[in-house]
Write a protein that holds these residues in place. Structure first.
Motif, PDB file in Angstrom:
ATOM      1  N   GLU A   1       4.253 -63.721  -9.239  1.00 57.82           N
ATOM      2  CA  GLU A   1       2.998 -64.374  -8.865  1.00 57.82           C
ATOM      3  C   GLU A   1       2.543 -65.362  -9.936  1.00 57.82           C
ATOM      4  O   GLU A   1       1.766 -66.270  -9.653  1.00 57.82           O
ATOM      5  CB  GLU A   1       1.921 -63.322  -8.608  1.00 57.82           C
ATOM      6  CG  GLU A   1       2.234 -62.445  -7.407  1.00 57.82           C
ATOM      7  CD  GLU A   1       1.177 -61.402  -7.136  1.00 57.82           C
ATOM      8  OE1 GLU A   1       0.026 -61.562  -7.624  1.00 57.82           O
ATOM      9  OE2 GLU A   1       1.478 -60.414  -6.439  1.00 57.82           O
TER      10      GLU A   1
ATOM     11  N   LEU B   1      -0.927 -69.543 -11.501  1.00 57.59           N
ATOM     12  CA  LEU B   1      -0.916 -68.556 -10.421  1.00 57.59           C
ATOM     13  C   LEU B   1      -0.423 -69.277  -9.176  1.00 57.59           C
ATOM     14  O   LEU B   1      -1.017 -70.274  -8.759  1.00 57.59           O
ATOM     15  CB  LEU B   1      -2.312 -67.984 -10.194  1.00 57.59           C
ATOM     16  CG  LEU B   1      -2.869 -67.036 -11.257  1.00 57.59           C
ATOM     17  CD1 LEU B   1      -4.273 -66.588 -10.877  1.00 57.59           C
ATOM     18  CD2 LEU B   1      -1.974 -65.821 -11.425  1.00 57.59           C
ATOM     19  N   ARG B   2       0.658 -68.828  -8.597  1.00 59.43           N
ATOM     20  CA  ARG B   2       1.305 -69.577  -7.523  1.00 59.43           C
ATOM     21  C   ARG B   2       0.312 -69.877  -6.396  1.00 59.43           C
ATOM     22  O   ARG B   2      -0.465 -69.019  -5.981  1.00 59.43           O
ATOM     23  CB  ARG B   2       2.521 -68.822  -6.984  1.00 59.43           C
ATOM     24  CG  ARG B   2       2.197 -67.505  -6.294  1.00 59.43           C
ATOM     25  CD  ARG B   2       3.465 -66.813  -5.852  1.00 59.43           C
ATOM     26  NE  ARG B   2       3.169 -65.588  -5.113  1.00 59.43           N
ATOM     27  CZ  ARG B   2       4.086 -64.698  -4.737  1.00 59.43           C
ATOM     28  NH1 ARG B   2       5.360 -64.894  -5.041  1.00 59.43           N
ATOM     29  NH2 ARG B   2       3.738 -63.622  -4.057  1.00 59.43           N
TER      30      ARG B   2
ATOM     31  N   THR C   1       3.889 -69.219  -1.517  1.00 62.45           N
ATOM     32  CA  THR C   1       5.097 -68.449  -1.820  1.00 62.45           C
ATOM     33  C   THR C   1       6.348 -69.323  -1.782  1.00 62.45           C
ATOM     34  O   THR C   1       7.466 -68.808  -1.843  1.00 62.45           O
ATOM     35  CB  THR C   1       5.246 -67.264  -0.840  1.00 62.45           C
ATOM     36  OG1 THR C   1       5.258 -67.755   0.501  1.00 62.45           O
ATOM     37  CG2 THR C   1       4.120 -66.275  -1.014  1.00 62.45           C
TER      38      THR C   1
ATOM     39  N   GLY D   1       3.649 -62.544   0.419  1.00 62.30           N
ATOM     40  CA  GLY D   1       3.058 -62.218  -0.875  1.00 62.30           C
ATOM     41  C   GLY D   1       1.691 -62.826  -1.083  1.00 62.30           C
ATOM     42  O   GLY D   1       1.191 -63.595  -0.258  1.00 62.30           O
ATOM     43  N   ARG D   2       1.069 -62.474  -2.217  1.00 65.86           N
ATOM     44  CA  ARG D   2      -0.256 -62.988  -2.586  1.00 65.86           C
ATOM     45  C   ARG D   2      -0.139 -64.378  -3.187  1.00 65.86           C
ATOM     46  O   ARG D   2       0.798 -64.674  -3.927  1.00 65.86           O
ATOM     47  CB  ARG D   2      -0.930 -62.032  -3.576  1.00 65.86           C
ATOM     48  CG  ARG D   2      -1.393 -60.729  -2.962  1.00 65.86           C
ATOM     49  CD  ARG D   2      -2.128 -59.877  -3.993  1.00 65.86           C
ATOM     50  NE  ARG D   2      -1.194 -59.398  -5.001  1.00 65.86           N
ATOM     51  CZ  ARG D   2      -0.591 -58.204  -4.942  1.00 65.86           C
ATOM     52  NH1 ARG D   2      -0.822 -57.402  -3.919  1.00 65.86           N
ATOM     53  NH2 ARG D   2       0.228 -57.811  -5.896  1.00 65.86           N
ATOM     54  N   THR D   3      -1.126 -65.210  -2.894  1.00 70.54           N
ATOM     55  CA  THR D   3      -1.202 -66.557  -3.459  1.00 70.54           C
ATOM     56  C   THR D   3      -2.640 -66.829  -3.893  1.00 70.54           C
ATOM     57  O   THR D   3      -3.563 -66.116  -3.489  1.00 70.54           O
ATOM     58  CB  THR D   3      -0.749 -67.615  -2.439  1.00 70.54           C
ATOM     59  OG1 THR D   3      -1.513 -67.452  -1.233  1.00 70.54           O
ATOM     60  CG2 THR D   3       0.720 -67.449  -2.107  1.00 70.54           C
ATOM     61  N   TYR D   4      -2.843 -67.889  -4.693  1.00 70.28           N
ATOM     62  CA  TYR D   4      -4.148 -68.102  -5.325  1.00 70.28           C
ATOM     63  C   TYR D   4      -4.522 -69.586  -5.331  1.00 70.28           C
ATOM     64  O   TYR D   4      -3.707 -70.438  -5.685  1.00 70.28           O
ATOM     65  CB  TYR D   4      -4.113 -67.582  -6.775  1.00 70.28           C
ATOM     66  CG  TYR D   4      -3.635 -66.156  -6.901  1.00 70.28           C
ATOM     67  CD1 TYR D   4      -4.535 -65.098  -6.923  1.00 70.28           C
ATOM     68  CD2 TYR D   4      -2.272 -65.874  -6.977  1.00 70.28           C
ATOM     69  CE1 TYR D   4      -4.090 -63.785  -7.027  1.00 70.28           C
ATOM     70  CE2 TYR D   4      -1.822 -64.558  -7.075  1.00 70.28           C
ATOM     71  CZ  TYR D   4      -2.739 -63.527  -7.104  1.00 70.28           C
ATOM     72  OH  TYR D   4      -2.296 -62.237  -7.197  1.00 70.28           O
TER      73      TYR D   4
ATOM     74  N   HIS E   1      -3.008 -64.236   1.364  1.00 74.17           N
ATOM     75  CA  HIS E   1      -1.614 -63.872   1.589  1.00 74.17           C
ATOM     76  C   HIS E   1      -0.921 -64.896   2.478  1.00 74.17           C
ATOM     77  O   HIS E   1      -1.514 -65.388   3.434  1.00 74.17           O
ATOM     78  CB  HIS E   1      -1.510 -62.489   2.245  1.00 74.17           C
ATOM     79  CG  HIS E   1      -2.039 -61.383   1.383  1.00 74.17           C
ATOM     80  ND1 HIS E   1      -3.392 -61.178   1.197  1.00 74.17           N
ATOM     81  CD2 HIS E   1      -1.395 -60.422   0.667  1.00 74.17           C
ATOM     82  CE1 HIS E   1      -3.559 -60.142   0.393  1.00 74.17           C
ATOM     83  NE2 HIS E   1      -2.370 -59.668   0.070  1.00 74.17           N
TER      84      HIS E   1
END
Length: 355
Positions: free
Chosen positions: A129, A168-169, A172, A193-196, A209
Motif C-alpha cells: 500500500e 500511499l497508492r 491498485t 485492495g485499499r487505496t488513498y 477500495h
C-alpha cells in the motif's frame, strides 16, 4: 533435647490456623525462640559437648522447620478444598446471549466481484500500500504535471525510495505494474485492495477500495474487454440483458479508453438499475497503453491487453442501497446489523457463485 523436640512438634501439630502455626514458628525458630536460646548456651560447654549439642540442635531445627512446612501445606490444601466445596457452579444454566456477527458490505462486495471474475479465469494479485512514485505514476504513463500527482490530491510520505518519493497508492494499478515486471505474458489478474486519496464527502473517502483487472497476451482485443465487462455487470447486479454502453474517455495508461455506463431508471424519485431511460457511469477501462507495456519490459509490438478499474464502495452503494459512503467507516453496529450479511451469504471463489 528429646523433650524439646517432642514439645515443639506437638505445638506444630496442635496449631489450628496459619496464624497459630506462624506463632509456633516464631516461638521455636525466631530470635528469641527455644532453639535459638539453646544455641546461645553452647558457648559454655566443652568442645566435644558443644559439637554434639550443636548437631542435635540443628537436627531438631530441621525437623521442626520441615514439620511446620508440611503442616502449612496441609492446611492450605484443606482450605482450598473447603473453598471448592463451598463455591459450586451450576453448569446447567444457559449461556449468556451473544449477538451474531455480520460481514461488512465491503467484504461482501469484494468476495462477490472476485467470485465472478474468478470464474472468468482471473487470479488475485496483491502489492504494497506504500508505493514508490514510479510504480504509482511514472510507469503508468502519468505525466509530471498531472493533477493526481499534486500534494492536494495524493498522500506523500517523508523520504525517497528506490524509484522516487514514497506515496500511499492512489489506485491498485501498481500491482499491475509489478505483475508485468516480474511475470511473463500471458497474464490474467485482478488486484483488490485499499487505496488513498485526499478527498472526503458523501461519495468520496480518504481511504477506499478498488479492484482492477488486467489481461495481457498476443490476441486480446477490445471485443474481449467489452464481453468481459458486460458479463460482469449483468452477473454482479443480477439483471439479465442489463444495458451496458462504452463511452469514449481518456486515461494515460490505456488507449483507447472508455467509461462504462449501465442502464437505470430514476422515475418518481426512485432509482432502479436495469432497463430505463437513463445511464449511470460504473467503471473505467481500456486497452493497455503501449508505453505502459514497454515500461514493464513487455514488447508492445507483440503483446497487447486490456485493463479496468472498479470502486468497491460504489458497487456496494448501488447494489445494496447505501446512500452515504462515510457510513462504511463509522463503526456503527446498528448500521452493520442493517446492511451486513450472514457468513453463509458470502459466495466463495472456489466453485463460483453456485456454491
Amino acid at each position: 533435647m528429646d523433650k524439646l523436640k517432642a514439645d515443639l512438634l506437638a505445638q506444630v501439630q496442635a496449631a489450628d490456623s496459619l496464624q497459630a502455626l506462624d506463632e509456633v514458628r516464631v516461638a521455636a525458630l525466631g530470635k528469641k525462640g527455644a532453639i535459638t536460646a539453646q544455641m546461645k548456651n553452647l558457648g559454655g560447654l566443652e568442645p566435644e559437648q558443644r559439637k554434639a549439642a550443636g548437631q542435635a540442635l540443628n537436627a531438631i531445627k530441621d525437623d521442626v522447620a520441615a514439620a511446620i512446612e508440611a503442616k502449612k501445606t496441609a492446611m492450605a490444601d484443606a482450605e482450598l478444598n473447603a473453598k471448592l466445596l463451598a463455591e459450586k457452579i451450576d453448569v446447567t444454566l444457559p449461556t449468556r446471549p451473544e449477538r451474531e456477527g455480520f460481514i461488512h458490505p465491503i467484504s461482501q462486495t469484494i468476495e462477490e466481484v472476485v467470485a465472478i471474475l474468478g470464474e472468468m479465469g482471473f487470479e488475485v494479485a496483491e502489492g504494497p500500500e506504500i508505493e514508490d512514485d514510479w510504480y504509482n505514476f511514472t510507469a503508468l504513463n502519468i505525466p509530471e504535471d498531472h493533477p493526481a500527482r499534486q500534494e492536494h490530491d495524493t498522500f506523500y510520505l517523508p523520504g525517497v525510495g528506490e524509484k522516487g518519493r514514497k506515496v500511499l497508492r492512489t489506485h491498485t494499478s501498481p500491482v499491475q505494474i509489478r505483475t508485468m515486471m516480474h511475470s511473463k505474458p500471458p497474464l490474467r489478474i485482478i488486484a483488490p485492495g485499499r487505496t488513498y486519496r485526499c478527498d472526503y464527502d458523501a461519495t468520496h473517502s480518504p481511504m477506499f477500495h478498488q479492484i482492477e483487472g488486467l489481461v495481457v497476451d498476443e490476441t486480446t482485443h477490445m471485443g474481449h474487454l467489452k464481453g468481459c465487462l458486460i458479463d460482469f455487470c449483468r452477473a454482479f447486479f443480477g439483471v439479465d440483458e442489463l444495458p451496458v454502453r462504452f463511452r469514449p474517455s481518456y486515461f494515460p495508461f490505456t488507449e483507447p479508453s472508455a467509461e462504462v455506463d449501465i442502464g437505470c431508471s430514476r422515475k418518481g424519485g426512485e432509482f432502479k438499475i436495469g432497463h430505463g431511460e437513463d445511464w449511470l457511469e460504473i467503471l473505467g477501462c481500456g486497452m493497455v497503453n503501449g508505453k505502459v507495456l514497454e515500461n514493464c519490459g513487455i514488447d508492445s509490438t507483440k503483446y497487447q491487453g486490456f485493463a479496468f478499474g472498479i470502486g468497491i464502495e460504489r458497487l456496494a452503494m448501488l447494489k445494496y442501497g447505501i446512500p452515504d459512503l462515510r457510513t462504511f467507516y463509522e463503526s456503527d453496529l446498528r448500521w452493520l446489523r442493517h446492511y451486513g450479511f450472514q457468513a453463509l451469504d458470502v459466495p466463495s471463489m472456489v466453485g463460483g457463485l453456485n456454491q
